[in-house]
Every structure is written in C-alpha cells, then in structure tokens.
Design a protein around this motif. Structure first.
Motif, PDB file in Angstrom:
ATOM      1  N   THR A 147      44.651  32.324  46.441  1.00 57.56           N
ATOM      2  CA  THR A 147      43.583  33.114  47.072  1.00 57.56           C
ATOM      3  C   THR A 147      43.974  34.574  47.263  1.00 57.56           C
ATOM      4  OG1 THR A 147      44.332  32.569  49.308  1.00 57.56           O
ATOM      5  CG2 THR A 147      42.701  31.088  48.307  1.00 57.56           C
ATOM      6  N   ALA A 148      45.133  34.975  46.737  1.00 61.78           N
ATOM      7  CA  ALA A 148      45.669  36.312  47.025  1.00 61.78           C
ATOM      8  C   ALA A 148      44.698  37.431  46.671  1.00 61.78           C
ATOM      9  CB  ALA A 148      46.995  36.517  46.298  1.00 61.78           C
ATOM     10  N   GLY A 149      43.996  37.316  45.534  1.00 59.35           N
ATOM     11  CA  GLY A 149      43.100  38.381  45.103  1.00 59.35           C
ATOM     12  C   GLY A 149      42.037  38.698  46.131  1.00 59.35           C
ATOM     13  N   LEU A 150      41.361  37.675  46.633  1.00 64.27           N
ATOM     14  CA  LEU A 150      40.316  37.923  47.630  1.00 64.27           C
ATOM     15  C   LEU A 150      40.901  38.125  49.023  1.00 64.27           C
ATOM     16  CD1 LEU A 150      37.312  35.702  46.495  1.00 64.27           C
ATOM     17  CD2 LEU A 150      37.773  38.138  46.067  1.00 64.27           C
ATOM     18  N   ASP A 151      42.104  37.621  49.269  1.00 64.18           N
ATOM     19  CA  ASP A 151      42.775  37.970  50.522  1.00 64.18           C
ATOM     20  C   ASP A 151      43.058  39.469  50.570  1.00 64.18           C
ATOM     21  OD1 ASP A 151      42.777  35.315  51.306  1.00 64.18           O
ATOM     22  OD2 ASP A 151      44.813  34.932  50.613  1.00 64.18           O
ATOM     23  N   ALA A 152      43.413  40.038  49.413  1.00 63.89           N
ATOM     24  CA  ALA A 152      43.630  41.487  49.353  1.00 63.89           C
ATOM     25  C   ALA A 152      42.328  42.239  49.620  1.00 63.89           C
ATOM     26  CB  ALA A 152      44.192  41.874  47.992  1.00 63.89           C
ATOM     27  N   VAL A 153      41.231  41.746  49.059  1.00 56.46           N
ATOM     28  CA  VAL A 153      39.917  42.350  49.330  1.00 56.46           C
ATOM     29  C   VAL A 153      39.602  42.256  50.823  1.00 56.46           C
ATOM     30  CG1 VAL A 153      37.429  42.124  48.911  1.00 56.46           C
ATOM     31  CG2 VAL A 153      39.046  41.934  47.005  1.00 56.46           C
ATOM     32  N   LEU A 154      39.895  41.112  51.424  1.00 54.14           N
ATOM     33  CA  LEU A 154      39.661  40.927  52.856  1.00 54.14           C
ATOM     34  C   LEU A 154      40.437  41.949  53.677  1.00 54.14           C
ATOM     35  CD1 LEU A 154      38.638  39.342  55.337  1.00 54.14           C
ATOM     36  CD2 LEU A 154      40.598  37.801  55.036  1.00 54.14           C
ATOM     37  N   VAL A 219      34.542  38.172  53.042  1.00 50.80           N
ATOM     38  CA  VAL A 219      35.294  37.110  52.370  1.00 50.80           C
ATOM     39  C   VAL A 219      35.285  35.866  53.253  1.00 50.80           C
ATOM     40  CG1 VAL A 219      37.555  36.404  51.499  1.00 50.80           C
ATOM     41  CG2 VAL A 219      36.740  38.755  51.143  1.00 50.80           C
ATOM     42  N   ALA A 220      34.939  34.725  52.653  1.00 43.61           N
ATOM     43  CA  ALA A 220      34.857  33.458  53.378  1.00 43.61           C
ATOM     44  C   ALA A 220      35.891  32.476  52.829  1.00 43.61           C
ATOM     45  CB  ALA A 220      33.455  32.866  53.251  1.00 43.61           C
ATOM     46  N   ARG A 221      36.307  31.523  53.667  1.00 41.07           N
ATOM     47  CA  ARG A 221      37.269  30.495  53.264  1.00 41.07           C
ATOM     48  C   ARG A 221      36.556  29.157  53.122  1.00 41.07           C
ATOM     49  NH1 ARG A 221      42.243  32.642  51.921  1.00 41.07           N
ATOM     50  NH2 ARG A 221      43.093  30.552  52.299  1.00 41.07           N
ATOM     51  N   TYR A 237      45.884  33.456  38.343  1.00 40.36           N
ATOM     52  CA  TYR A 237      46.580  33.084  39.585  1.00 40.36           C
ATOM     53  C   TYR A 237      46.258  34.066  40.707  1.00 40.36           C
ATOM     54  CZ  TYR A 237      50.385  31.118  42.476  1.00 40.36           C
ATOM     55  OH  TYR A 237      51.115  30.541  43.466  1.00 40.36           O
ATOM     56  N   GLY A 238      47.212  34.796  41.222  1.00 41.85           N
ATOM     57  CA  GLY A 238      46.950  35.686  42.349  1.00 41.85           C
ATOM     58  C   GLY A 238      46.033  36.844  42.053  1.00 41.85           C
ATOM     59  N   ALA A 239      45.840  37.154  40.772  1.00 40.96           N
ATOM     60  CA  ALA A 239      44.951  38.251  40.384  1.00 40.96           C
ATOM     61  C   ALA A 239      43.520  37.794  40.142  1.00 40.96           C
ATOM     62  CB  ALA A 239      45.485  38.933  39.124  1.00 40.96           C
ATOM     63  N   GLU A 240      43.282  36.494  40.166  1.00 39.96           N
ATOM     64  CA  GLU A 240      41.982  35.941  39.781  1.00 39.96           C
ATOM     65  C   GLU A 240      40.818  36.530  40.586  1.00 39.96           C
ATOM     66  OE1 GLU A 240      39.443  33.444  37.571  1.00 39.96           O
ATOM     67  OE2 GLU A 240      41.613  33.548  37.345  1.00 39.96           O
ATOM     68  N   GLY A 241      40.993  36.643  41.900  1.00 40.52           N
ATOM     69  CA  GLY A 241      39.893  37.115  42.736  1.00 40.52           C
ATOM     70  C   GLY A 241      39.499  38.550  42.440  1.00 40.52           C
ATOM     71  N   VAL A 242      40.484  39.425  42.231  1.00 42.34           N
ATOM     72  CA  VAL A 242      40.177  40.829  41.945  1.00 42.34           C
ATOM     73  C   VAL A 242      39.557  40.970  40.558  1.00 42.34           C
ATOM     74  CG1 VAL A 242      41.112  43.160  41.722  1.00 42.34           C
ATOM     75  CG2 VAL A 242      42.026  41.618  43.461  1.00 42.34           C
TER      76      VAL A 242
END
Length: 287
Positions: A147-154, A219-221, A237-242
């Motif tokens: 979830t790192a990509g969208l965690d970064a957005v958060l 951003v929601a979980r 992986y960690g870049a998927e969300g961005v």
C-alpha cells in the motif's frame, strides 16, 4: 489551507517504465522509456554519478511530470521553495545495502565507497529529488509494503491540508535487481515485480499554475480490493498506487474516461488502500 479541507488536486503526472511506450501504458512517453543506465537521455549527464537505478528512474518520472526538457539538467525549478517530496519504495536501495554489508564483512569499513555510502539511507530517493530540483518542504520516504504508493499520497495530502506545504511531489518507484526480485518473491502475492516509477504533482487548487487539474478524494483502507477499482497497472509493488493514480489522471484529463475512477493498491498481507480521482472542469490541456 485549513485542516480538514478535502480539496486536493493532482496537477501533473508521469509514468517511467523502461521499454514501455504510451500505446501500452497511458502516461508513458511516446517513445519507449529509457533504462536507468540511460537516464542521461532524460536528465542530462550532470549529477548522476553514484545514483542508484531506483533513484535514476524516480528522477526521470519527476523530470517528465514537471514538463522539463529531456536531456538537460533542471537545477532549481520555479516555485520549488516549500514544496514537499514524498517517495514510496520498499526495495529501492536493498541491493546496495546488502552489497555494502557483504563488502564490510569481507574487507572492513574501508571497502565502502564514499559514493555508495549515502545510498544506504532509506530516504536517499526523496532527498536526491529534493536536492536536484530545489524542493525545500517536508521530505520523507514511505516503505509500508503493497500500500506504500497510496500511503505516500495520504501523507502528502495531510501535509497539504495541515498547511505544511502548498505543493507536493509524490513518487512511487521500485527496481528489479536480483536482490529486489528475490525479496519480492517471498511475498504471498509476489513473483511479478516490474521496475518502474510514477510521479504525481499534488497541491491546493492553483498551486501548479497553468496545468490541468484532477480532483482526488481521501485515501481509504480496506480489507479486500474494492470491486470498483481500476485494473492493476502491473507488478510495481510499492509504486503501484502512484503509477495507477498517474494513469487514471491521464485518462481523465485526455477524455478517455469520464470518471470518477477508483485507484487501489495492496495485497493479502498488507490489506488495501484506495483513492478516487475525478475531473475538474475545465480540464484544459495536459502540460
């Protein structure tokens, strides 16, 4: 910007996946994106000595999202002061760290090159971006799994809503070196890692003048992948969300989707995160 104000917009985006062109992945360059070894084609030659593959790919994505000329070092960009940088990467420097530890065990501390030593920091990608383009706002790395990509957005939206910055550069990047591939395969949903980087420019409305703007929600979980989410962009992986958010913004801004679009990332071990992107009128043209 007042605390709790939900208005955050995405005003620039780019995807840099070596060997992939726009016809295969929206948001990529028209010509196939260059490899990390050829990053000078996007960034120019200056300042790349000692930079790791993940850092070079991240810099390529930022350079293109900012709309800067290919092949020329940027220097400090307009409006850089106070701009935040948030980077998502779980495996960005793992090969360097492993190599450094092995060398030290065999030969002692003198075996570590002064060029390699800074790359042992988990924040090396974010700090390299900030130094190269002159961004002086909050600077951090997120290494929280799938979830790192969208965690970064958060985290970037929190900085914006708390008034800590008016603009934020958010990057997701993963390498595909032997160490990264081996570690990623240990995940329950692993085994398909693709190297690449994505960048999105976030801000309060009008913070990036003259650019198309796409509204994003909070951003929601989730315990499972949302049924309405867009198809995964593929193995980042960690870049998927961005990367997924950059692709969605590109589709909205070019009229290939009406929206709203739900972008998600995650897996069975790390749960899921999602964000909704929708058009702002008028969209205008993409810089």
């Amino acid at each position: 910007m007042a605390e709790g104000n939900p208005q955050v917009v995405l005003a620039g985006w780019a995807v840099h996946v070596p060997g992939v062109a726009a016809s295969e992945l929206p948001g990529s360059p028209e010509e196939p994106a260059c490899s990390a070894d050829e990053a000078r084609l996007v960034l120019g030659r200056k300042g790349l000595l000692g930079k790791e593959p993940a850092t070079r790919l991240a810099l390529c994505a930022v350079h293109r999202a900012l709309g800067l000329p290919a092949g020329l070092p940027a220097g400090v960009v307009d409006g850089a002061a106070g701009t935040a940088v948030v980077v998502a990467s779980n495996l960005g420097n793992v090969q360097t760290v492993c190599t450094m530890v092995s060398d030290m065990r065999r030969e002692g501390g003198s075996a570590v090159s002064v060029l390699d030593a800074p790359n042992a920091s988990s924040n090396i990608i974010a700090s390299s971006i900030a130094i190269r383009y002159g961004f002086t706002g909050p600077n951090l790395a997120v290494c929280s799994g799938a979830t790192a990509g969208l965690d970064a957005v958060l985290h970037a939206t929190r900085l914006l809503r708390a008034g800590r910055a008016r603009r934020a550069v958010v990057v997701g990047v993963e390498p595909a070196d032997p160490v990264a591939l081996g570690l990623e395969q240990l995940r329950a949903d692993g085994g398909g890692l693709t190297e690449g980087a994505g960048c999105v420019l976030l801000g309060v409305p009008g913070a990036w003048p003259g650019r198309a703007e796409v509204r994003i929600g909070s951003v929601a979980r989730h315990g499972e992948r949302p049924a309405t989410a867009e198809p995964a962009t593929g193995g980042f992986y960690g870049a998927e969300g961005v990367i997924g958010l950059a692709v969605a913004a590109d589709r909205l801004a070019t009229g290939r989707a009406e929206g709203p679009l739900v972008v998600a990332c995650g897996d069975r071990e790390d749960a899921w995160a999602s964000v909704t992107a929708s058009r702002l009128e008028p969209i205008g043209s993409v810089a």
